[in-house]
Design a protein around this motif. Structure first.
Motif, PDB file in Angstrom:
ATOM      1  N   ALA A  16     -10.413  -0.453  -7.185  1.00  0.00           N
ATOM      2  CA  ALA A  16      -9.984  -0.358  -8.581  1.00  0.00           C
ATOM      3  C   ALA A  16      -8.499  -0.671  -8.713  1.00  0.00           C
ATOM      4  O   ALA A  16      -7.882  -0.360  -9.723  1.00  0.00           O
ATOM      5  N   GLY A  17      -7.927  -1.252  -7.658  1.00  0.00           N
ATOM      6  CA  GLY A  17      -6.521  -1.623  -7.695  1.00  0.00           C
ATOM      7  C   GLY A  17      -5.614  -0.688  -6.924  1.00  0.00           C
ATOM      8  O   GLY A  17      -4.446  -1.022  -6.688  1.00  0.00           O
ATOM      9  N   SER A  18      -6.098   0.483  -6.535  1.00  0.00           N
ATOM     10  CA  SER A  18      -5.245   1.437  -5.829  1.00  0.00           C
ATOM     11  C   SER A  18      -4.781   0.915  -4.475  1.00  0.00           C
ATOM     12  O   SER A  18      -3.659   1.204  -4.052  1.00  0.00           O
ATOM     13  N   ASP A  19      -5.623   0.135  -3.808  1.00  0.00           N
ATOM     14  CA  ASP A  19      -5.215  -0.424  -2.521  1.00  0.00           C
ATOM     15  C   ASP A  19      -4.062  -1.412  -2.710  1.00  0.00           C
ATOM     16  O   ASP A  19      -3.076  -1.384  -1.963  1.00  0.00           O
ATOM     17  N   ASP A  20      -4.140  -2.242  -3.740  1.00  0.00           N
ATOM     18  CA  ASP A  20      -3.026  -3.156  -4.038  1.00  0.00           C
ATOM     19  C   ASP A  20      -1.792  -2.382  -4.500  1.00  0.00           C
ATOM     20  O   ASP A  20      -0.661  -2.750  -4.168  1.00  0.00           O
ATOM     21  N   ASP A  21      -2.009  -1.317  -5.268  1.00  0.00           N
ATOM     22  CA  ASP A  21      -0.887  -0.479  -5.709  1.00  0.00           C
ATOM     23  C   ASP A  21      -0.187   0.158  -4.511  1.00  0.00           C
ATOM     24  O   ASP A  21       1.042   0.276  -4.503  1.00  0.00           O
ATOM     25  N   LEU A  22      -0.955   0.593  -3.523  1.00  0.00           N
ATOM     26  CA  LEU A  22      -0.359   1.172  -2.321  1.00  0.00           C
ATOM     27  C   LEU A  22       0.523   0.149  -1.618  1.00  0.00           C
ATOM     28  O   LEU A  22       1.668   0.447  -1.258  1.00  0.00           O
ATOM     29  N   LEU A  23       0.018  -1.063  -1.429  1.00  0.00           N
ATOM     30  CA  LEU A  23       0.823  -2.101  -0.770  1.00  0.00           C
ATOM     31  C   LEU A  23       2.072  -2.420  -1.589  1.00  0.00           C
ATOM     32  O   LEU A  23       3.158  -2.599  -1.018  1.00  0.00           O
ATOM     33  N   ALA A  24       1.955  -2.473  -2.912  1.00  0.00           N
ATOM     34  CA  ALA A  24       3.119  -2.734  -3.767  1.00  0.00           C
ATOM     35  C   ALA A  24       4.133  -1.599  -3.652  1.00  0.00           C
ATOM     36  O   ALA A  24       5.345  -1.840  -3.584  1.00  0.00           O
ATOM     37  N   THR A  25       3.661  -0.367  -3.608  1.00  0.00           N
ATOM     38  CA  THR A  25       4.549   0.787  -3.462  1.00  0.00           C
ATOM     39  C   THR A  25       5.260   0.751  -2.122  1.00  0.00           C
ATOM     40  O   THR A  25       6.469   1.026  -2.035  1.00  0.00           O
ATOM     41  N   LEU A  26       4.535   0.391  -1.076  1.00  0.00           N
ATOM     42  CA  LEU A  26       5.162   0.278   0.248  1.00  0.00           C
ATOM     43  C   LEU A  26       6.234  -0.810   0.253  1.00  0.00           C
ATOM     44  O   LEU A  26       7.268  -0.658   0.907  1.00  0.00           O
ATOM     45  N   HIS A  27       6.007  -1.899  -0.489  1.00  0.00           N
ATOM     46  CA  HIS A  27       7.043  -2.943  -0.608  1.00  0.00           C
ATOM     47  C   HIS A  27       8.289  -2.409  -1.297  1.00  0.00           C
ATOM     48  O   HIS A  27       9.406  -2.769  -0.937  1.00  0.00           O
ATOM     49  N   THR A  28       8.090  -1.549  -2.296  1.00  0.00           N
ATOM     50  CA  THR A  28       9.231  -0.956  -2.991  1.00  0.00           C
ATOM     51  C   THR A  28       9.979   0.003  -2.077  1.00  0.00           C
ATOM     52  O   THR A  28      11.213  -0.026  -2.009  1.00  0.00           O
ATOM     53  N   LEU A  29       9.249   0.868  -1.394  1.00  0.00           N
ATOM     54  CA  LEU A  29       9.865   1.861  -0.514  1.00  0.00           C
ATOM     55  C   LEU A  29      10.416   1.262   0.775  1.00  0.00           C
ATOM     56  O   LEU A  29      11.441   1.715   1.285  1.00  0.00           O
ATOM     57  N   LEU A  30       9.710   0.255   1.299  1.00  0.00           N
ATOM     58  CA  LEU A  30      10.067  -0.374   2.581  1.00  0.00           C
ATOM     59  C   LEU A  30      10.137  -1.893   2.414  1.00  0.00           C
ATOM     60  O   LEU A  30       9.221  -2.610   2.809  1.00  0.00           O
TER      61      LEU A  30
END
Length: 140
Positions: free
Chosen positions: A60-74
């Motif tokens: 539902a997009g959460s997996d892509d959201d996780l990767l995007a969040t990791l890009h922001t944090l790291l």
């Protein structure tokens, strides 16, 4: 080895892009063989310094959201002390501090006890290592 303990290794090819790979079906298949209808615990462990295990909704997009969040944090840039591999690879070595390399989950009557939308996932941002192992262990 005790009948109360079983373990198996999954070999997963993640490819050359950052991935969130759903392992739920693999976990369920392992438990069908190993748990024998018993209650216990499933431990999922990835023995790599640049990958982690997450429990989250997928599809539902959460997996892509996780990767995007990791890009922001790291961010994948040259700020890291650890510099071998592709540019920004140092971030991959920080990932397990945020997405740990393990999870321990309840097993009831031989079945993985997850919430309605929860999945067990391998999170891999390391594009230099396309082959991963994931150890599944049942204690019941």
């Amino acid at each position: 080895m005790s009948d109360n303990f079983a373990t198996s290794v999954l070999n997963i090819t993640t490819g050359t892009s950052e991935t969130v790979t759903d392992l739920t079906h693999d976990c369920e298949q392992f438990l069908a063989r190993a748990a024998g209808g018993r209650d216990g615990l499933l431990n999922i462990f990835v023995p790599h310094a640049t990958a982690g295990i997450a429990v989250l909704e997928t599809g539902a997009g959460s997996d892509d959201d996780l990767l995007a969040t990791l890009h922001t944090l790291l961010p994948a840039d040259d700020r890291y002390q650890h510099r071998h591999g592709s540019p920004g690879h140092g971030r991959d070595h920080v990932l397990p501090a945020l997405v740990p390399p393990h999870a321990t989950l309840p097993v009831i009557a031989g079945r993985l006890e997850l919430g309605t939308w929860q999945s067990v996932c391998l999170v891999d941002t390391n594009m230099d290592n396309t082959d991963r192992q994931v150890r599944l262990s049942f204690l019941g």
